[in-house]
Motif scaffolding. Sequence first.
Motif, short mmCIF file in Angstrom:
data_model
loop_
_atom_site.label_atom_id
_atom_site.label_comp_id
_atom_site.label_asym_id
_atom_site.label_seq_id
_atom_site.Cartn_x
_atom_site.Cartn_y
_atom_site.Cartn_z
N UNK A 508 -2.04 26.36 -2.82
CA UNK A 508 -0.94 26.69 -1.89
C UNK A 508 0.17 27.34 -2.78
N UNK A 509 1.42 27.30 -2.44
CA UNK A 509 2.43 28.24 -3.09
C UNK A 509 2.68 27.15 -4.67
N UNK A 510 2.31 26.24 -4.56
CA UNK A 510 2.29 25.30 -6.01
C UNK A 510 1.25 25.56 -6.95
N UNK A 538 -2.63 22.90 2.38
CA UNK A 538 -3.02 22.19 1.35
C UNK A 538 -4.46 22.44 1.11
N UNK A 539 -5.06 22.55 -0.28
CA UNK A 539 -6.49 22.84 -0.77
C UNK A 539 -7.21 21.53 -0.23
N UNK A 540 -6.77 20.48 0.02
CA UNK A 540 -7.32 19.26 0.52
C UNK A 540 -7.59 19.42 1.84
N UNK A 541 -8.69 18.94 2.47
CA UNK A 541 -9.00 19.33 3.87
C UNK A 541 -8.37 18.16 4.88
N UNK A 542 -7.11 18.60 5.15
CA UNK A 542 -6.45 17.88 6.23
C UNK A 542 -5.45 19.00 7.01
N UNK A 543 -5.40 18.79 8.30
CA UNK A 543 -4.59 19.63 9.20
C UNK A 543 -3.10 19.28 9.14
N UNK A 544 -2.30 20.18 9.03
CA UNK A 544 -0.75 19.92 8.88
C UNK A 544 -0.11 20.67 9.81
N UNK A 545 1.04 20.26 10.15
CA UNK A 545 2.14 21.19 11.04
C UNK A 545 2.94 21.87 10.15
N UNK A 546 3.07 23.05 10.52
CA UNK A 546 4.12 24.11 9.76
C UNK A 546 5.33 24.17 10.46
N UNK A 547 6.47 24.03 9.72
CA UNK A 547 7.51 23.84 10.56
C UNK A 547 7.94 25.25 10.65
N UNK A 548 7.66 26.29 9.83
CA UNK A 548 8.26 27.68 10.01
C UNK A 548 7.56 28.26 11.66
N UNK A 549 6.22 27.92 11.69
CA UNK A 549 5.33 28.34 12.90
C UNK A 549 6.11 27.46 14.06
N UNK A 560 -8.70 28.04 4.66
CA UNK A 560 -9.40 27.01 3.73
C UNK A 560 -11.05 27.13 3.99
N UNK A 561 -11.48 27.36 5.07
CA UNK A 561 -13.03 27.42 5.37
C UNK A 561 -13.53 28.73 4.98
N UNK A 562 -12.44 29.72 5.31
CA UNK A 562 -12.99 31.15 4.77
C UNK A 562 -13.12 31.43 3.05
N UNK A 563 -12.03 30.78 2.45
CA UNK A 563 -11.95 30.77 1.08
C UNK A 563 -13.18 30.00 0.53
N UNK A 579 -4.55 23.77 -7.76
CA UNK A 579 -3.25 23.02 -8.00
C UNK A 579 -2.76 23.10 -6.68
N UNK A 580 -1.47 22.40 -6.23
CA UNK A 580 -0.94 22.16 -4.95
C UNK A 580 0.05 21.20 -4.81
N UNK A 581 0.90 21.15 -3.75
CA UNK A 581 1.97 20.32 -3.53
C UNK A 581 1.39 19.07 -3.08
N UNK A 582 1.70 17.78 -3.74
CA UNK A 582 1.14 16.63 -3.47
C UNK A 582 1.90 15.76 -2.52
N UNK A 583 2.18 16.42 -1.52
CA UNK A 583 3.18 15.50 -0.52
C UNK A 583 2.51 15.87 1.05
#
Length: 739
Positions: A508-510, A538-549, A560-563, A579-583
């Motif tokens: 991700x951005x991190x 996240x590069x880790x395979x988990x679904x998140x909610x995006x606050x901007x969207x 992630x799947x395409x990449x 690398x990535x955010x760990x939160x």
Amino acid sequence: MSTAAPSSEPSSAPSSEPSAIPTDLLPGVVVVDRKPAAPRRAAVAETGQARRRTAFRPDIEGLRGVAVLSVLAFHSAVPGLTGGFVGVDVFFVVSGFLITGLLVGRPLGLWDFAARRARRILPAAATVLVATAVAGGALLDPLRGTDLAHDLIASAGQFANWRFVGEQTDYLAAERDPSPLQHFWSLGVENQFYLLWGVLLLGLARFLHGRRRTLAITLATVAVGGVSLALCLRWTATSAPLAYFSTGSRLWEFAAGACVALVGPTLAARGGRAPVAWSLRVLGWLGLAAVVAPVFLYDRSTPFPGTAALLPVLGTAAVLLAGHGTPGATSAGRLLATRPLRAAGRLSYAWYLWHWPVLTIAQARYGTLPWTTLLVLTAASALPAWLTLRLVEQPLRYGSSPAPRRGLAVGASALVIPLIAALTLGGGTVRALGDPSAGPAAAPAGAADGPSLLAPGTRVLALTPSLARAREDFPPGKGCEIPLNADSSPRCLFGAEDSPDRIVLLGDSHAGQWISAGLALAEQRHWALEVLVKPGCPLATLTVRNNVLGRTFEECDRWRENTLTRLTSGPKPRLVLMAGLNRYGSQEERTEGWTRTLDRLTALGAPLAYLGDTPMPGKDIPTCLAASDGRSDACSFPRDTAFEPDPVLDGGLAARYGVRTLDLGPLLCPGTGPSCPAVLEGVVLYRDTGHITDTLARVLAPRLDKGLLAAAGAPGAGAAGPAASVAPGPPSAQPWIQP
């Protein structure tokens, strides 16, 4: 499993909001042609009598009071009133109703209409803009002053909503504190609506007459409203800031009020009939309930505007429509016409202009304040609002010549004066910080190992990067960090682009913050660097909610799947650098997600390396440093909130999958004290609330080279100071490349 996105990734503001909705909603400007209670000179009274005025409806003034009080309570964070942002929708509907009635019912010219709007809206807005510029220059730090100068230009130019669309859809900007002028977005929407509606309706009136004109106006209103509603629903699902701030997704609310203005006269003619009168009373109460209920039922997580806006919009339209009947003793209109609500309604425009700068500047100066203090400040802002109403709004609206040229002159002055204030404020911030357009300074030499950040003998005499550049100290190729609604990365190569050998930077951005360091590693070997990053994903395979969207981040899962599929179809990389955010999510969810991702990446047969996440300050470091006159010890942050348990570094996944790791946390937050520094050895470490400066990434490049690309088992391999480690495992699982 859906998990909320962490605070350092796309989230917002004022603003917000549903999480993407900023917390600074200014209600729209509402026009009620009514003389103020104060007596006027005889000549002015004669002029006022010469004008035909729209019949005054006290219930509309009270409705404005309900809207203004709900948003004031929301901005003051009053418990329970979490949906007060719907007040802005009430104002939009009322504005559409009044302006359409004005344009349809009177033979106005376009210049006359523009002059009326200028006298009504711009002088009070200019007063607040100039006052905010003065207060911001005196009380805000230079970096916030620079942002405020840009916001002043956008607000004076009536395009603030589009500026905030850009900022809130850019998650890096969305992490900043809300602007004292962010509430001017709705004023921009209002004035853009007035321009469109004035040209459209007055144009139709010029060429059509009678029933043909009425039919054309009705069809145009329905068409504009239908298209706008469709855009609103679509954009709410794809980009909450665009749906919230843009004019296109808000026009349907004005159109709802316009429809009431078009059908109202027919109802008024039949209002004396008992069944119709009874129906209108019921409609009024239902409408008022629909306006008030969202104030208590909605909150920042409500996707908005979207379908959620239908309730307050249709409720407002119902109240307006019911008012065409004869108000009974128990009507909603009689309740709205009570003196306290009408008093708040009369003051609403000026009060909204004043209250948000007061709240934001106070919190920028003194930190987060409790809701009780915010409520007191909001109440106190009624005083400058009342003075603006009596000394600016009313005299210029009623006490000046009705000639269009006078109104346009007033409007032009109200545009130019804030622009001068903005340029003055911007010039002062440049003198305080230096020219931000100056090129970046060369990064100091970094140490390849050991406890020191810089190489032996290297000294930094001034903050690097400078505070004028720190916020903009981005890595190259910012376009590689694809938009939130994209689900695949473009071809993004650096270094020796034609080389068959490449390092893949993934995350991700991190992960994106390490582009310069990765490029240094690639160029040294005449390799290419391929960047595959997506902000908030996240590069880790988990679904998140995006606050901007404002919803589940479905594009992240597809990206992630395409990449991962893309990596299997191309030539095998010489190194995959993760690398990535760990939160994201809970520790258990992160562990499961990384396990699924590492299963996929291990199948590539390429060496895998992992950079532990950098400390999270949780506050805008450049702004903090600017406010403290650059004192490097003034902006430290708690160690206990800077780190989260890392399943790759600490959970045994690196050993299981043969991943080479480098943890820079002990270097960037040395020692064992309670705090982590924001500046280390003269280097500004962070460009915002959680991303490192590109200068730091370049300083750390030698450490990454030795810690990640040195041959396993070679002298110094995996021994780049206490921060580096080599994951144990069979040699076949660690096919490291000789440098």
